[in-house]
Design a protein around this motif. Structure first.
Motif, mmCIF file in Angstrom:
data_model
loop_
_atom_site.group_PDB
_atom_site.id
_atom_site.type_symbol
_atom_site.label_atom_id
_atom_site.label_comp_id
_atom_site.label_asym_id
_atom_site.label_seq_id
_atom_site.Cartn_x
_atom_site.Cartn_y
_atom_site.Cartn_z
ATOM 1 N N ALA A 36 0.839 -1.206 0.000
ATOM 2 C CA ALA A 36 0.000 0.000 0.000
ATOM 3 C C ALA A 36 0.871 1.252 0.000
ATOM 4 N N ALA A 37 1.947 1.233 0.764
ATOM 5 C CA ALA A 37 2.854 2.383 0.805
ATOM 6 C C ALA A 37 3.585 2.538 -0.525
ATOM 7 N N VAL A 38 3.951 1.419 -1.146
ATOM 8 C CA VAL A 38 4.615 1.483 -2.456
ATOM 9 C C VAL A 38 3.682 2.111 -3.486
ATOM 10 N N ALA A 39 2.419 1.730 -3.450
ATOM 11 C CA ALA A 39 1.454 2.263 -4.422
ATOM 12 C C ALA A 39 1.285 3.773 -4.258
ATOM 13 N N SER A 40 1.193 4.243 -3.018
ATOM 14 C CA SER A 40 1.008 5.692 -2.815
ATOM 15 C C SER A 40 2.254 6.470 -3.255
ATOM 16 N N VAL A 41 3.433 5.940 -2.984
ATOM 17 C CA VAL A 41 4.665 6.608 -3.419
ATOM 18 C C VAL A 41 4.758 6.576 -4.948
ATOM 19 N N GLU A 42 4.323 5.483 -5.546
ATOM 20 C CA GLU A 42 4.381 5.372 -7.002
ATOM 21 C C GLU A 42 3.477 6.411 -7.669
ATOM 22 N N PHE A 43 2.312 6.669 -7.083
ATOM 23 C CA PHE A 43 1.438 7.709 -7.638
ATOM 24 C C PHE A 43 2.123 9.079 -7.557
ATOM 25 N N SER A 44 2.806 9.339 -6.451
ATOM 26 C CA SER A 44 3.529 10.610 -6.306
ATOM 27 C C SER A 44 4.650 10.719 -7.333
ATOM 28 N N ILE A 45 5.345 9.609 -7.567
ATOM 29 C CA ILE A 45 6.432 9.617 -8.544
ATOM 30 C C ILE A 45 5.890 9.900 -9.945
ATOM 31 N N GLN A 46 4.790 9.271 -10.284
ATOM 32 C CA GLN A 46 4.223 9.487 -11.621
ATOM 33 C C GLN A 46 3.778 10.937 -11.807
ATOM 34 N N GLU A 47 3.173 11.529 -10.780
ATOM 35 C CA GLU A 47 2.748 12.925 -10.864
ATOM 36 C C GLU A 47 3.966 13.848 -10.984
ATOM 37 N N LEU A 48 5.021 13.542 -10.229
ATOM 38 C CA LEU A 48 6.243 14.349 -10.309
ATOM 39 C C LEU A 48 6.887 14.247 -11.690
ATOM 40 N N LEU A 49 6.891 13.066 -12.270
ATOM 41 C CA LEU A 49 7.436 12.904 -13.617
ATOM 42 C C LEU A 49 6.631 13.705 -14.635
ATOM 43 N N ARG A 50 5.303 13.761 -14.436
ATOM 44 C CA ARG A 50 4.461 14.559 -15.329
ATOM 45 C C ARG A 50 4.829 16.039 -15.216
ATOM 46 N N GLN A 51 5.062 16.512 -13.987
ATOM 47 C CA GLN A 51 5.418 17.913 -13.777
ATOM 48 C C GLN A 51 6.803 18.230 -14.350
ATOM 49 N N ILE A 52 7.736 17.299 -14.210
ATOM 50 C CA ILE A 52 9.072 17.518 -14.783
ATOM 51 C C ILE A 52 8.977 17.614 -16.301
ATOM 52 N N THR A 53 8.157 16.778 -16.887
ATOM 53 C CA THR A 53 7.969 16.832 -18.342
ATOM 54 C C THR A 53 7.384 18.177 -18.757
ATOM 55 N N ALA A 54 6.432 18.687 -18.000
ATOM 56 C CA ALA A 54 5.846 19.998 -18.312
ATOM 57 C C ALA A 54 6.901 21.099 -18.192
ATOM 58 N N GLU A 55 7.759 21.007 -17.179
ATOM 59 C CA GLU A 55 8.840 21.994 -17.025
ATOM 60 C C GLU A 55 9.802 21.935 -18.206
ATOM 61 N N ARG A 56 10.100 20.733 -18.664
ATOM 62 C CA ARG A 56 11.020 20.595 -19.809
ATOM 63 C C ARG A 56 10.411 21.212 -21.073
ATOM 64 N N HIS A 57 9.109 20.991 -21.278
ATOM 65 C CA HIS A 57 8.457 21.598 -22.444
ATOM 66 C C HIS A 57 8.479 23.123 -22.323
ATOM 67 N N SER A 58 8.266 23.627 -21.126
ATOM 68 C CA SER A 58 8.294 25.068 -20.896
ATOM 69 C C SER A 58 9.698 25.618 -21.173
ATOM 70 N N LEU A 59 10.715 24.885 -20.752
ATOM 71 C CA LEU A 59 12.095 25.319 -20.982
ATOM 72 C C LEU A 59 12.426 25.347 -22.476
ATOM 73 N N HIS A 60 11.947 24.363 -23.198
ATOM 74 C CA HIS A 60 12.196 24.347 -24.650
ATOM 75 C C HIS A 60 11.498 25.526 -25.323
ATOM 76 N N ALA A 61 10.335 25.917 -24.804
ATOM 77 C CA ALA A 61 9.641 27.086 -25.352
ATOM 78 C C ALA A 61 10.451 28.355 -25.074
ATOM 79 N N LEU A 62 11.087 28.425 -23.888
ATOM 80 C CA LEU A 62 11.935 29.578 -23.574
ATOM 81 C C LEU A 62 13.160 29.609 -24.490
ATOM 82 N N TYR A 63 13.748 28.444 -24.738
ATOM 83 C CA TYR A 63 14.884 28.389 -25.659
ATOM 84 C C TYR A 63 14.463 28.890 -27.040
ATOM 85 N N ALA A 64 13.299 28.431 -27.489
ATOM 86 C CA ALA A 64 12.818 28.820 -28.822
ATOM 87 C C ALA A 64 12.501 30.311 -28.882
ATOM 88 N N ALA A 65 12.086 30.897 -27.748
ATOM 89 C CA ALA A 65 11.792 32.327 -27.737
ATOM 90 C C ALA A 65 13.074 33.153 -27.904
#
Length: 158
Positions: A36-65
């Motif tokens: 149960a603890a592994v599952a809750s941590v795994e959900f947090s990891i997946q959400e964090l990976l989604r946020q990191i991906t969004a930050e990377r896309h934002s950074l690429h947009a800044l580079y392109a600007a």
């Protein structure tokens, strides 16, 4: 714009550091077999990976600007002032090192989860094998009987 790039890199460094700690926490839960603890941590990891991906896309947009041809920080290094360049490269190196440590920890977590899966599967297979009735073990009344009758004396004529 350059300040936004540095702020984005700082957020990414914080996110990958958090990812590293979450992966270590997941490994500790795997070691103590707390699904149960592994599952809750795994959900947090997946959400964090989604946020990191969004930050990377934002950074690429800044580079392109700044430069439409730029796709990486290395493409912009020549356009940054020395102080910003040093800060950006330092953050980039710290992100890379933290990501490498996180990747190693994720590999360890995968090996541990796979090992636990193998142990559980072999235990279930063994239990199912023990529960499956053997041929000819049902008696005339439909009750389970032992597969081999106990030894006894045969009496009568042949």
């Amino acid at each position: 714009m350059k300040g936004q790039i540095l702020a984005n890199l700082r957020r990414q460094l914080g996110a990958v550091a958090l990812l590293e700690s979450l992966l270590a926490e997941e490994f500790s839960h795997l070691s103590t077999r707390q699904p149960a603890a592994v599952a809750s941590v795994e959900f947090s990891i997946q959400e964090l990976l989604r946020q990191i991906t969004a930050e990377r896309h934002s950074l690429h947009a800044l580079y392109a600007a700044l430069d439409p041809q730029a796709k990486r920080l290395a493409d912009l290094v020549g356009q940054l002032d020395p102080q910003t360049r040093e800060a950006a490269l330092g953050l980039y190196e710290a992100i890379e090192k933290t990501e490498q440590r996180s990747a190693k920890q994720a590999s360890r977590n995968y090996a541990m989860a796979l090992g636990l899966y193998d142990v559980t599967k072999s235990s279930l297979d063994n239990l199912q094998k023990l529960m499956t009735p053997k041929k000819g073990v049902y008696g005339a009344r439909g009750r389970m009987a032992s597969a081999t009758p106990p030894p006894g004396m045969i009496s009568g004529r042949l």
